[in-house]
Motif scaffolding. Structure first.
Motif, PDB file in Angstrom:
ATOM      1  N   PRO A   1       0.291   5.976  -7.059  1.00 20.69           N
ATOM      2  CA  PRO A   1       1.451   5.768  -7.967  1.00 20.69           C
ATOM      3  C   PRO A   1       1.381   4.368  -8.596  1.00 20.69           C
ATOM      4  O   PRO A   1       0.872   3.368  -8.165  1.00 20.69           O
ATOM      5  N   TYR A   2       2.228   4.303  -9.646  1.00 22.40           N
ATOM      6  CA  TYR A   2       2.751   2.848 -10.141  1.00 22.40           C
ATOM      7  C   TYR A   2       3.946   2.496  -9.532  1.00 22.40           C
ATOM      8  O   TYR A   2       4.643   3.134  -8.605  1.00 22.40           O
ATOM      9  N   TYR A   3       4.146   1.205  -9.289  1.00 23.20           N
ATOM     10  CA  TYR A   3       5.305   0.747  -8.556  1.00 23.20           C
ATOM     11  C   TYR A   3       5.788  -0.481  -9.421  1.00 23.20           C
ATOM     12  O   TYR A   3       5.119  -1.144 -10.121  1.00 23.20           O
ATOM     13  N   HIS A   4       7.043  -0.843  -9.220  1.00 19.56           N
ATOM     14  CA  HIS A   4       7.873  -2.101  -9.884  1.00 19.56           C
ATOM     15  C   HIS A   4       8.799  -2.417  -8.801  1.00 19.56           C
ATOM     16  O   HIS A   4       9.544  -1.827  -8.307  1.00 19.56           O
TER      17      HIS A   4
ATOM     18  N   VAL B   1       0.821  -1.124   0.133  1.00 21.70           N
ATOM     19  CA  VAL B   1      -0.079  -0.025   0.003  1.00 21.70           C
ATOM     20  C   VAL B   1       0.978   1.313   0.060  1.00 21.70           C
ATOM     21  O   VAL B   1       1.790   1.473   0.826  1.00 21.70           O
ATOM     22  N   ILE B   2       0.749   1.984  -0.864  1.00 25.60           N
ATOM     23  CA  ILE B   2       1.675   3.371  -1.186  1.00 25.60           C
ATOM     24  C   ILE B   2       1.022   4.637  -1.287  1.00 25.60           C
ATOM     25  O   ILE B   2      -0.206   4.833  -1.811  1.00 25.60           O
ATOM     26  N   GLY B   3       1.208   5.508  -0.473  1.00 25.53           N
ATOM     27  CA  GLY B   3       0.839   6.816  -0.391  1.00 25.53           C
ATOM     28  C   GLY B   3      -0.511   6.977  -0.043  1.00 25.53           C
ATOM     29  O   GLY B   3      -1.241   6.374   0.681  1.00 25.53           O
ATOM     30  N   GLY B   4      -1.010   8.190  -0.722  1.00 24.09           N
ATOM     31  CA  GLY B   4      -2.293   8.742  -0.346  1.00 24.09           C
ATOM     32  C   GLY B   4      -2.631   9.990  -0.367  1.00 24.09           C
ATOM     33  O   GLY B   4      -1.322  10.698  -0.523  1.00 24.09           O
ATOM     34  N   VAL B   5      -3.535  10.641  -0.090  1.00 30.59           N
ATOM     35  CA  VAL B   5      -3.824  12.107   0.248  1.00 30.59           C
ATOM     36  C   VAL B   5      -2.795  12.659   1.202  1.00 30.59           C
ATOM     37  O   VAL B   5      -2.964  12.173   2.511  1.00 30.59           O
ATOM     38  N   ASN B   6      -1.963  13.418   0.895  1.00 22.05           N
ATOM     39  CA  ASN B   6      -1.065  13.867   2.127  1.00 22.05           C
ATOM     40  C   ASN B   6      -0.216  12.881   2.672  1.00 22.05           C
ATOM     41  O   ASN B   6       0.154  12.978   4.058  1.00 22.05           O
ATOM     42  N   ARG B   7       0.147  11.564   2.050  1.00 23.13           N
ATOM     43  CA  ARG B   7       0.735  10.570   2.458  1.00 23.13           C
ATOM     44  C   ARG B   7       2.009  10.331   1.654  1.00 23.13           C
ATOM     45  O   ARG B   7       2.026  10.258   0.542  1.00 23.13           O
TER      46      ARG B   7
ATOM     47  N   GLY C   1      16.716  -6.761  -5.680  1.00 23.09           N
ATOM     48  CA  GLY C   1      15.971  -6.327  -4.556  1.00 23.09           C
ATOM     49  C   GLY C   1      15.772  -4.631  -4.542  1.00 23.09           C
ATOM     50  O   GLY C   1      15.967  -4.181  -3.423  1.00 23.09           O
ATOM     51  N   ILE C   2      15.148  -3.957  -5.430  1.00 25.20           N
ATOM     52  CA  ILE C   2      14.867  -2.777  -5.500  1.00 25.20           C
ATOM     53  C   ILE C   2      13.344  -2.473  -6.044  1.00 25.20           C
ATOM     54  O   ILE C   2      12.768  -2.995  -6.750  1.00 25.20           O
ATOM     55  N   ILE C   3      12.709  -1.656  -5.162  1.00 24.41           N
ATOM     56  CA  ILE C   3      11.319  -1.261  -5.284  1.00 24.41           C
ATOM     57  C   ILE C   3      11.338   0.184  -5.996  1.00 24.41           C
ATOM     58  O   ILE C   3      12.029   1.241  -5.530  1.00 24.41           O
ATOM     59  N   TYR C   4      10.635   0.294  -7.175  1.00 21.22           N
ATOM     60  CA  TYR C   4      10.635   1.665  -7.879  1.00 21.22           C
ATOM     61  C   TYR C   4       9.150   2.236  -7.606  1.00 21.22           C
ATOM     62  O   TYR C   4       8.295   1.515  -7.761  1.00 21.22           O
ATOM     63  N   VAL C   5       9.021   3.573  -7.148  1.00 18.94           N
ATOM     64  CA  VAL C   5       7.604   4.242  -7.311  1.00 18.94           C
ATOM     65  C   VAL C   5       7.592   5.322  -8.159  1.00 18.94           C
ATOM     66  O   VAL C   5       8.492   6.189  -8.023  1.00 18.94           O
TER      67      VAL C   5
ATOM     68  N   TYR D   1      -0.174  16.155 -11.194  1.00 22.12           N
ATOM     69  CA  TYR D   1       0.566  15.127 -11.039  1.00 22.12           C
ATOM     70  C   TYR D   1       2.068  15.043 -10.895  1.00 22.12           C
ATOM     71  O   TYR D   1       2.625  16.019 -11.083  1.00 22.12           O
ATOM     72  N   CYS D   2       2.499  14.001 -10.032  1.00 25.86           N
ATOM     73  CA  CYS D   2       4.078  13.814  -9.851  1.00 25.86           C
ATOM     74  C   CYS D   2       4.637  13.051 -10.859  1.00 25.86           C
ATOM     75  O   CYS D   2       4.376  11.982 -11.089  1.00 25.86           O
ATOM     76  N   GLU D   3       5.507  13.786 -11.507  1.00 27.09           N
ATOM     77  CA  GLU D   3       6.579  12.825 -12.537  1.00 27.09           C
ATOM     78  C   GLU D   3       7.746  12.376 -11.857  1.00 27.09           C
ATOM     79  O   GLU D   3       8.712  12.087 -12.814  1.00 27.09           O
ATOM     80  N   THR D   4       7.934  12.420 -10.541  1.00 28.72           N
ATOM     81  CA  THR D   4       8.940  11.727  -9.725  1.00 28.72           C
ATOM     82  C   THR D   4       9.244  10.262  -9.576  1.00 28.72           C
ATOM     83  O   THR D   4       7.908   9.558  -9.573  1.00 28.72           O
TER      84      THR D   4
END
Length: 104
Positions: free
Chosen positions: A34-37, A2-8, A43-47, A61-64
């Motif tokens: 967000p998307y994640y991989h 579970v990733i992020g959210g409003v102000n998270r 052993g790396i997580i990308y968001v 939108y966030c392009e980071t």
């Protein structure tokens, strides 16, 4: 996961062995949807991308892109630096729809 959210900027991951949710280090940039991989071999997580966690109601939108090396988890997240040579708006790859006015 579970990733992020409003102000998270939080990330929680469920461990079926312990039957518990565990917190990972917080993201650098708060974001919702967000998307994640997960690169299991390294052993790396990308968001990637998502809606700006502070401006979700304005459709900002966030392009980071951030990544977390699970072998160095205490170092936290790092911003993935890239050069958008094509100058394409990456937010155009995101399509989110409200279910109703109370969804946010």
């Amino acid at each position: 996961m579970v990733i992020g959210g409003v102000n998270r900027n939080t990330i929680e991951i469920f461990d079926p062995v312990t039957n518990r949710w565990q917190f990972l280090p917080p993201l650098i940039y708060p974001r919702a949807n967000p998307y994640y991989h997960m690169d299991e071999a390294r052993g790396i997580i990308y968001v990637l991308f998502g809606q700006d966690g502070f401006s979700i109601n304005e459709n900002s939108y966030c392009e980071t892109i951030e990544y977390l090396d699970l072998t160095k988890i205490k170092e936290g997240w790092f911003k993935f630096e890239y050069n958008n040579k094509a100058n394409i708006s990456l937010k155009s790859y995101l399509t989110l729809e409200k279910i109703n006015n109370e969804a946010w």
